[in-house]
Design an enzyme around this catalytic site. Structure first.
Site, PDB file in Angstrom:
ATOM      1  N   CYS A 188     -10.032  -1.310   2.009  1.00 34.65           N
ATOM      2  CA  CYS A 188     -10.858  -0.213   1.498  1.00 34.65           C
ATOM      3  C   CYS A 188     -12.225  -0.723   1.041  1.00 34.65           C
ATOM      4  CB  CYS A 188     -10.087   0.459   0.365  1.00 34.65           C
ATOM      5  SG  CYS A 188     -11.059   1.524  -0.686  1.00 34.65           S
ATOM      6  N   CYS A 217     -13.331   0.221  -2.493  1.00 39.54           N
ATOM      7  CA  CYS A 217     -12.528  -0.533  -3.475  1.00 39.54           C
ATOM      8  C   CYS A 217     -13.171  -1.893  -3.739  1.00 39.54           C
ATOM      9  CB  CYS A 217     -11.100  -0.736  -2.973  1.00 39.54           C
ATOM     10  SG  CYS A 217     -10.194   0.802  -2.718  1.00 39.54           S
TER      11      CYS A 217
END
Length: 120
Positions: free
Chosen positions: A39, A42
């Site tokens: 991600c 993230c």
């Protein structure tokens, strides 16, 4: 157990349960970062979370990889990464979905102040 001022990564369900229990018993604010290695947002927000952990040592910061701990992510109905859950005494009091730095910082400050006032 990690030192105060750090983000604690939970790699097993047992580690998660132990940290969750410690956070619940401490009555401190617990911020859980549900993340994934693939991600991009993230990875962007990770250093922000680490900085927040340094600035607010009275808050417990946990990191859960949704691919490692699918059952934990499912238990909290996490559908997007990153999702930040704010827990007090084991109950969800707030959440931030997405790498929203300003909102994350505001909510950590708000709930940390409330948690420290409640435990004083």
């Amino acid at each position: 157990m990690a030192e105060e001022g750090q983000v604690i990564s939970c790699h097993t369900v047992d580690a998660w349960k132990e940290q969750f229990l410690q956070g619940t018993e401490s009555k401190k604010l617990v911020v859980v970062d549900f993340t994934a290695s693939w991600c991009g947002p993230c990875r962007f927000i990770s250093p922000v979370l680490a900085e927040l952990a340094k600035k607010t040592p009275d808050v417990i910061f946990l990191k859960v990889d949704v691919d490692e701990l699918k059952t934990v992510a499912e238990e909290y109905a996490v559908e997007a990464m990153p999702t930040f859950l704010f827990l007090k005494e084991g109950k969800i009091v707030d959440k931030v979905v997405g790498a929203r730095k300003d909102e994350l910082q505001l909510k950590v400050t708000k709930h940390a102040a409330a948690a420290s006032a409640a435990s004083a």
